[in-house]
Structure formats: C-alpha cells, structure tokens
Design a protein around this motif. Structure first.
Motif, PDB file in Angstrom:
ATOM      1  N   LEU A  79     -13.412  35.751  -6.052  1.00  0.00           N
ATOM      2  CA  LEU A  79     -13.155  35.365  -7.514  1.00  0.00           C
ATOM      3  C   LEU A  79     -11.580  34.595  -7.592  1.00  0.00           C
ATOM      4  O   LEU A  79     -11.769  33.586  -8.097  1.00  0.00           O
ATOM      5  CB  LEU A  79     -13.001  36.464  -8.114  1.00  0.00           C
ATOM      6  CG  LEU A  79     -12.882  36.387  -9.800  1.00  0.00           C
ATOM      7  CD1 LEU A  79     -14.418  35.728 -10.309  1.00  0.00           C
ATOM      8  CD2 LEU A  79     -12.940  37.308 -10.517  1.00  0.00           C
ATOM      9  N   LEU A  80     -10.580  34.907  -6.701  1.00  0.00           N
ATOM     10  CA  LEU A  80      -9.547  33.906  -6.765  1.00  0.00           C
ATOM     11  C   LEU A  80      -9.624  32.701  -5.946  1.00  0.00           C
ATOM     12  O   LEU A  80      -9.059  31.928  -6.496  1.00  0.00           O
ATOM     13  CB  LEU A  80      -8.490  34.947  -5.978  1.00  0.00           C
ATOM     14  CG  LEU A  80      -8.013  36.446  -6.446  1.00  0.00           C
ATOM     15  CD1 LEU A  80      -7.233  37.054  -5.331  1.00  0.00           C
ATOM     16  CD2 LEU A  80      -7.111  35.950  -7.819  1.00  0.00           C
ATOM     17  N   ALA A  81     -10.694  32.785  -5.018  1.00  0.00           N
ATOM     18  CA  ALA A  81     -10.817  31.437  -4.309  1.00  0.00           C
ATOM     19  C   ALA A  81     -11.454  30.650  -5.229  1.00  0.00           C
ATOM     20  O   ALA A  81     -11.549  29.510  -5.437  1.00  0.00           O
ATOM     21  CB  ALA A  81     -11.726  31.889  -3.199  1.00  0.00           C
ATOM     22  N   SER A  82     -12.460  31.274  -6.267  1.00  0.00           N
ATOM     23  CA  SER A  82     -13.130  30.518  -7.277  1.00  0.00           C
ATOM     24  C   SER A  82     -12.321  29.723  -8.196  1.00  0.00           C
ATOM     25  O   SER A  82     -12.645  28.927  -8.965  1.00  0.00           O
ATOM     26  CB  SER A  82     -14.356  31.230  -7.939  1.00  0.00           C
ATOM     27  OG  SER A  82     -13.658  31.919  -9.123  1.00  0.00           O
ATOM     28  N   ASP A  83     -11.169  30.321  -8.191  1.00  0.00           N
ATOM     29  CA  ASP A  83     -10.094  29.781  -9.247  1.00  0.00           C
ATOM     30  C   ASP A  83      -9.209  28.673  -8.501  1.00  0.00           C
ATOM     31  O   ASP A  83      -8.061  28.279  -9.022  1.00  0.00           O
ATOM     32  CB  ASP A  83      -9.357  30.927  -9.944  1.00  0.00           C
ATOM     33  CG  ASP A  83      -8.703  30.649 -11.114  1.00  0.00           C
ATOM     34  OD1 ASP A  83      -9.198  29.779 -11.977  1.00  0.00           O
ATOM     35  OD2 ASP A  83      -7.418  30.974 -11.315  1.00  0.00           O
ATOM     36  N   GLY A  84      -9.577  28.278  -7.296  1.00  0.00           N
ATOM     37  CA  GLY A  84      -8.851  27.439  -6.490  1.00  0.00           C
ATOM     38  C   GLY A  84      -7.596  27.767  -5.912  1.00  0.00           C
ATOM     39  O   GLY A  84      -6.982  27.132  -5.309  1.00  0.00           O
ATOM     40  N   ARG A  85      -7.522  29.121  -5.464  1.00  0.00           N
ATOM     41  CA  ARG A  85      -6.693  29.769  -4.834  1.00  0.00           C
ATOM     42  C   ARG A  85      -6.985  30.048  -3.348  1.00  0.00           C
ATOM     43  O   ARG A  85      -8.129  30.149  -3.038  1.00  0.00           O
ATOM     44  CB  ARG A  85      -6.323  31.106  -5.541  1.00  0.00           C
ATOM     45  CG  ARG A  85      -5.609  31.055  -6.921  1.00  0.00           C
ATOM     46  CD  ARG A  85      -5.878  32.418  -7.563  1.00  0.00           C
ATOM     47  NE  ARG A  85      -5.452  32.275  -8.919  1.00  0.00           N
ATOM     48  CZ  ARG A  85      -4.440  32.258  -9.437  1.00  0.00           C
ATOM     49  NH1 ARG A  85      -3.340  32.597  -8.832  1.00  0.00           N
ATOM     50  NH2 ARG A  85      -4.504  32.182 -10.868  1.00  0.00           N
ATOM     51  N   ASP A  86      -5.937  29.816  -2.368  1.00  0.00           N
ATOM     52  CA  ASP A  86      -6.455  30.352  -0.983  1.00  0.00           C
ATOM     53  C   ASP A  86      -6.184  31.601  -0.713  1.00  0.00           C
ATOM     54  O   ASP A  86      -4.813  32.133  -1.004  1.00  0.00           O
ATOM     55  CB  ASP A  86      -5.720  29.444  -0.092  1.00  0.00           C
ATOM     56  CG  ASP A  86      -6.052  27.992  -0.236  1.00  0.00           C
ATOM     57  OD1 ASP A  86      -7.170  27.680  -0.536  1.00  0.00           O
ATOM     58  OD2 ASP A  86      -5.223  26.929   0.187  1.00  0.00           O
ATOM     59  N   VAL A  87      -6.829  32.363  -0.333  1.00  0.00           N
ATOM     60  CA  VAL A  87      -6.955  33.835  -0.180  1.00  0.00           C
ATOM     61  C   VAL A  87      -7.111  34.335   1.447  1.00  0.00           C
ATOM     62  O   VAL A  87      -8.081  33.867   1.821  1.00  0.00           O
ATOM     63  CB  VAL A  87      -7.874  34.551  -0.971  1.00  0.00           C
ATOM     64  CG1 VAL A  87      -7.510  35.970  -1.019  1.00  0.00           C
ATOM     65  CG2 VAL A  87      -7.478  34.217  -2.340  1.00  0.00           C
ATOM     66  N   ALA A  88      -6.371  35.212   1.926  1.00  0.00           N
ATOM     67  CA  ALA A  88      -6.455  35.590   3.132  1.00  0.00           C
ATOM     68  C   ALA A  88      -6.644  37.275   3.197  1.00  0.00           C
ATOM     69  O   ALA A  88      -5.921  37.809   2.360  1.00  0.00           O
ATOM     70  CB  ALA A  88      -5.278  35.388   4.205  1.00  0.00           C
ATOM     71  N   VAL A  89      -7.783  37.681   3.771  1.00  0.00           N
ATOM     72  CA  VAL A  89      -8.119  39.184   3.556  1.00  0.00           C
ATOM     73  C   VAL A  89      -8.131  39.685   5.033  1.00  0.00           C
ATOM     74  O   VAL A  89      -8.423  39.256   5.921  1.00  0.00           O
ATOM     75  CB  VAL A  89      -9.459  39.478   3.133  1.00  0.00           C
ATOM     76  CG1 VAL A  89      -9.730  40.702   3.488  1.00  0.00           C
ATOM     77  CG2 VAL A  89      -9.702  38.759   1.761  1.00  0.00           C
ATOM     78  N   PHE A  90      -7.368  40.976   5.226  1.00  0.00           N
ATOM     79  CA  PHE A  90      -7.105  41.504   6.496  1.00  0.00           C
ATOM     80  C   PHE A  90      -7.928  42.782   6.360  1.00  0.00           C
ATOM     81  O   PHE A  90      -7.954  43.537   5.448  1.00  0.00           O
ATOM     82  CB  PHE A  90      -5.452  41.556   6.551  1.00  0.00           C
ATOM     83  CG  PHE A  90      -4.538  40.562   6.969  1.00  0.00           C
ATOM     84  CD1 PHE A  90      -4.319  40.476   8.545  1.00  0.00           C
ATOM     85  CD2 PHE A  90      -4.099  39.720   6.003  1.00  0.00           C
ATOM     86  CE1 PHE A  90      -3.446  39.525   8.760  1.00  0.00           C
ATOM     87  CE2 PHE A  90      -3.481  38.661   6.798  1.00  0.00           C
ATOM     88  CZ  PHE A  90      -3.044  38.756   7.761  1.00  0.00           C
ATOM     89  N   ASP A  91      -8.400  43.021   7.503  1.00  0.00           N
ATOM     90  CA  ASP A  91      -9.052  44.354   7.663  1.00  0.00           C
ATOM     91  C   ASP A  91      -8.217  45.486   8.408  1.00  0.00           C
ATOM     92  O   ASP A  91      -8.367  45.110   9.787  1.00  0.00           O
ATOM     93  CB  ASP A  91     -10.376  44.330   8.464  1.00  0.00           C
ATOM     94  CG  ASP A  91     -11.249  45.406   8.518  1.00  0.00           C
ATOM     95  OD1 ASP A  91     -10.805  46.469   7.952  1.00  0.00           O
ATOM     96  OD2 ASP A  91     -12.335  45.385   9.162  1.00  0.00           O
ATOM     97  N   ALA A  92      -7.390  46.211   7.764  1.00  0.00           N
ATOM     98  CA  ALA A  92      -6.664  47.303   8.184  1.00  0.00           C
ATOM     99  C   ALA A  92      -7.537  48.576   8.495  1.00  0.00           C
ATOM    100  O   ALA A  92      -6.975  49.346   9.081  1.00  0.00           O
ATOM    101  CB  ALA A  92      -5.439  47.599   7.526  1.00  0.00           C
ATOM    102  N   ALA A  93      -8.695  48.455   7.960  1.00  0.00           N
ATOM    103  CA  ALA A  93      -9.535  49.749   8.119  1.00  0.00           C
ATOM    104  C   ALA A  93     -10.243  49.757   9.614  1.00  0.00           C
ATOM    105  O   ALA A  93     -11.484  49.433   9.686  1.00  0.00           O
ATOM    106  CB  ALA A  93     -10.580  49.795   7.054  1.00  0.00           C
ATOM    107  N   PHE A  94      -9.662  49.983  10.599  1.00  0.00           N
ATOM    108  CA  PHE A  94      -9.894  49.819  11.899  1.00  0.00           C
ATOM    109  C   PHE A  94     -11.290  50.723  12.226  1.00  0.00           C
ATOM    110  O   PHE A  94     -12.060  50.526  13.102  1.00  0.00           O
ATOM    111  CB  PHE A  94      -8.725  50.151  12.976  1.00  0.00           C
ATOM    112  CG  PHE A  94      -7.822  49.245  12.826  1.00  0.00           C
ATOM    113  CD1 PHE A  94      -7.758  47.885  12.420  1.00  0.00           C
ATOM    114  CD2 PHE A  94      -6.501  49.351  13.418  1.00  0.00           C
ATOM    115  CE1 PHE A  94      -6.836  46.993  12.100  1.00  0.00           C
ATOM    116  CE2 PHE A  94      -5.529  48.479  13.402  1.00  0.00           C
ATOM    117  CZ  PHE A  94      -5.647  47.269  12.884  1.00  0.00           C
TER     118      PHE A  94
END
Length: 247
Positions: A30-45
């Motif tokens: 949703l944030l990307a759809s608003d023109g934002r660049d978003v990084a998502v990290f997976d810390a749930a190893f």
C-alpha cells in the motif's frame, strides 16, 4: 512522496501465527502504491514466511547477509515484488538451512541486522521488519534498529494475553510500544485491525484490489508509521489504490 512520518517500524508478532508476515506485505504494497520505496526484512527466521510471497531463486538470503556474506551489499539480497505502482517494494527474505539459521541468531548477526536495517533506511522511504515474538537476538535487534514498534496479535483471548506479555518484554528492553494491531477481528487494546481474509499467499497483496482491505491497511499505516491516509494534498494512500482498482 506524500505525507510525513517515522521511516522504520518493527511489526512484532505477539504469538506465532498472528498474521504478521501477511500484514507486513500488505503494508509495504500500500505504501508503494502511494509512490514510496519500501524495504521489508524477514527477521522471523523460524518460519521464513516472507519467501512464500516471492518467486525465483533466493541467494543470498537475509541470514547469509548477516553471516557468510556480511560484506555483500544489501542490494544483493533484495527481491522486488512487481507492482503496478509508483513506488518500489523490495523484500529481503530468510530462506536458509538450519545451520545458518542458528548462526544468524547470534549476537554478532544481530548487530549485522541492525546495520542492514540502517543501510536500508538510508536508501528507502520506509523499512518494515517482520519480527517474531521477542525471544531471540534478531527480535531485539529489529526493535532496537527501528523508530517505531507495533505489536501484532490475533483478536482472541490468547492474543490479548500475548499483547500484555510482549509489552512487558519490550518494556524490559526499554522499547515503547507505539501501536497494537489486531488481526482477524478487534480487541479493546487494538489501535487498528487487519481483517480476516480467505485469499491465499499467491493472491497477496490484496490491498491493491480490495478497497476494504486498503482502508484497513491505511489505518495500520497511520498508527504504525504516522502516515496520514489522506494528506492535505488530496492524493493519499486510498486515492492511489482507487486509481489502481479502476484500471
């Protein structure tokens, strides 16, 4: 970029199976759809759930960037989710054998995770970390490295009790809880709620196609990141989603 707010957030699952990974993907989309660049990290190893939303080879994964490939650039471990959106959604998943998962939970790896999150914060508008219950070094690193912490819990008696337990643990770490997000229903302790959905992993993210989901995720964006769904400029998150759905 529309609207101001805190740039980084750890979404901490109060229990296993709280739906934190799905919420993280929907929020990023949703944030990307608003023109934002978003990084998502997976810390749930332990669950490595973010990898389920991605296709293609994952090499290196996040655990490698924290251990064997510590000198590699962050970009080497990022995989984009293709969206018809003005911004970018880049994911850094965990997908590793048990031996490397164990090493990625070490104190040294936790320090490396904090550094990776800091590097992403310099390159992206927002960083969101899918964080497991606070019982391991990578969880502590995630909440220490981000500016906001949200507890995610299912709307049940178990979830309500887990919110209190998680809040107490974070208090021990001198980390404030900025928001509580409930999944699959509402709880009195919740600041926002993400609805139950029958859509499977292959259908996610659904917020770009379902306005009711978009509305719920926009509420989450507001309480977690301080992003106003309808900024003064009149072109906010929901406006962007409306344009996408109408195509």
């Amino acid at each position: 970029m529309t609207g101001a707010g805190d740039e980084t957030a750890a979404l901490v699952g109060a229990t296993g199976g709280a739906g934190t990974t799905r919420l993280t993907i929907e929020l990023g989309a949703l944030l990307a759809s608003d023109g934002r660049d978003v990084a998502v990290f997976d810390a749930a190893f332990a669950t490595q759930g973010l990898s389920d939303y991605l296709s293609g080879r994952i090499d290196p994964d996040l655990t490698a960037l924290l251990t064997d490939d510590r000198d590699a650039p962050l970009s080497a471990g990022l995989i984009d989710i293709s969206l018809d959106a003005g911004g970018r959604l880049a994911c850094c998943p965990a997908a590793a054998p048990f031996e490397r998962l164990a090493r990625a939970k070490s104190p040294a790896a936790a320090e490396a995770l904090e550094s990776r999150i800091a590097a992403a914060a310099d390159a992206f508008d927002h960083v969101v970390v899918d964080t497991p219950p606070v019982a391991a070094n990578q969880s502590v690193a995630a909440v220490n490295a981000t500016s906001r912490t949200a507890v995610v819990a299912p709307a049940s008696t178990r979830g309500r009790d887990a919110v209190q337990r998680t809040t107490d643990r974070l208090d021990d770490l001198a980390v404030d809880v900025d928001a509580v997000v409930t999944t699959r229903g509402d709880l009195p302790v919740g600041d926002a709620a993400f609805p139950a959905t029958d859509a499977d992993v292959t259908a996610a993210p659904t917020c770009l196609e379902d306005r009711s989901v978009a509305t719920a995720v926009a509420d989450v964006a507001g309480v977690v990141l301080g992003v106003d769904p309808s900024p003064g400029g009149g072109h906010g998150l929901l406006d962007s989603v409306g344009e996408f759905v109408s195509r």
